[in-house]
Design a protein around this motif. Sequence first.
Motif, PDB file in Angstrom:
ATOM      1  N   ARG A 190     -18.733  20.905  81.495  1.00 18.47           N
ATOM      2  CA  ARG A 190     -17.279  20.883  81.616  1.00 18.47           C
ATOM      3  C   ARG A 190     -16.961  21.456  82.988  1.00 18.47           C
ATOM      4  NH1 ARG A 190     -12.589  23.775  80.234  1.00 18.47           N
ATOM      5  NH2 ARG A 190     -11.171  22.580  78.893  1.00 18.47           N
ATOM      6  N   GLU A 208     -18.964  21.165  76.935  1.00 14.67           N
ATOM      7  CA  GLU A 208     -18.134  20.667  75.841  1.00 14.67           C
ATOM      8  C   GLU A 208     -18.906  19.613  75.056  1.00 14.67           C
ATOM      9  OE1 GLU A 208     -14.703  18.692  77.519  1.00 14.67           O
ATOM     10  OE2 GLU A 208     -15.951  17.677  78.997  1.00 14.67           O
ATOM     11  N   ARG A 265     -14.505  22.105  72.166  1.00 13.43           N
ATOM     12  CA  ARG A 265     -13.833  21.551  73.345  1.00 13.43           C
ATOM     13  C   ARG A 265     -14.054  22.380  74.592  1.00 13.43           C
ATOM     14  NH1 ARG A 265      -9.209  23.658  75.285  1.00 13.43           N
ATOM     15  NH2 ARG A 265      -8.405  25.398  74.071  1.00 13.43           N
ATOM     16  N   LYS A 266     -14.370  23.664  74.414  1.00 11.12           N
ATOM     17  CA  LYS A 266     -14.651  24.499  75.584  1.00 11.12           C
ATOM     18  C   LYS A 266     -15.624  25.611  75.195  1.00 11.12           C
ATOM     19  CE  LYS A 266     -12.384  27.426  79.106  1.00 11.12           C
ATOM     20  NZ  LYS A 266     -11.094  28.020  79.539  1.00 11.12           N
ATOM     21  N   SER A 326     -12.879  22.203  68.917  1.00  7.70           N
ATOM     22  CA  SER A 326     -11.909  21.116  69.071  1.00  7.70           C
ATOM     23  C   SER A 326     -10.660  21.452  68.260  1.00  7.70           C
ATOM     24  CB  SER A 326     -12.563  19.833  68.541  1.00  7.70           C
ATOM     25  OG  SER A 326     -11.649  19.069  67.790  1.00  7.70           O
TER      26      SER A 326
END
Length: 238
Positions: free
Chosen positions: A22, A48, A53-54, A76
């Motif tokens: 990411r 990710e 998501r992170k 997420s």
Amino acid sequence: MYQAFREFLERELFERFDLRTRPIPPGLEFNASDRGKTSATIRSWSYECPQLRKIRYTYIDAGEMAQVFNSVIYPSHHYDLPLLGIDFLTFGKKKILVVMDFQPLFRDEAYQEKYIEPMKSLRDRYDDLAQNLEMKFYDANQYFSKYLLFAKTDAETVQSRLFPAYQEYIRLYLQILEQTEPLADPEAIQRVAKAQKDYDQYSADRDPASGLFSSYFGHEWAERFLYEFLFEDAVPLA
Ligand code: BLA
């Protein structure tokens, strides 16, 4: 001092997920400061995958002065899971502060039962690392669970107790993620997105590390690091 912790997290994640890098904004991935006898480096990694998501983690190496390993994993928005938060700090020869938690996004009973209670048996076995210390920067009732590990400790205990506790917390967290059904309701998903954003704002505005970043790398870089990388969904205070 915490390199093995970083390597463990990395291995667990890469084994389970199909991770992509990411992007980290230019200039924030690495920095080095050299002020005579206090030289320091700060390096960050971010990944990710569909479920997470992170993923971000940061290592500060200021030799004998400071060793820090800090990480947050954001699922997420399709998962209302807590965030996995890690903050391990060593300053000089004496001061070691370690914090690790499943950081709750919501505080209702059903949420506690589903995502926080599974930590109880772990927390009970690592009672020595859960010291009920007072928080000065944060509110313990916001974004912290009742089973957080929070201790002032020593280097020997970091190896003998924190390392196994850390491994168990990470494995439990990933296991809960794997067992959780993604949300389908758009309103529920929006609610998670909002809660994660609020977490960023809360955390950026209170970050106890901002002085440390400023002192090593300057105020401007510190602000960018906080608001463009660590807590990028927060907006800087006016
Ligand atoms: C405390 N965390 C601290 C302190 C520093 C950092 C310097 C103060 C230590 C002291 O008492 O002197 C450092 N925080 C960082 C760093 C980063 C950061 C280096 O965000 C980023 C690279 N903090 C977290 C996360 C958790 C967390 C994810 O960033 C959750 C586990 C917890 N840190 C946490 C807590 C304290 C702390 C609970 C004690 C703060 C208090 O007393 O209110």
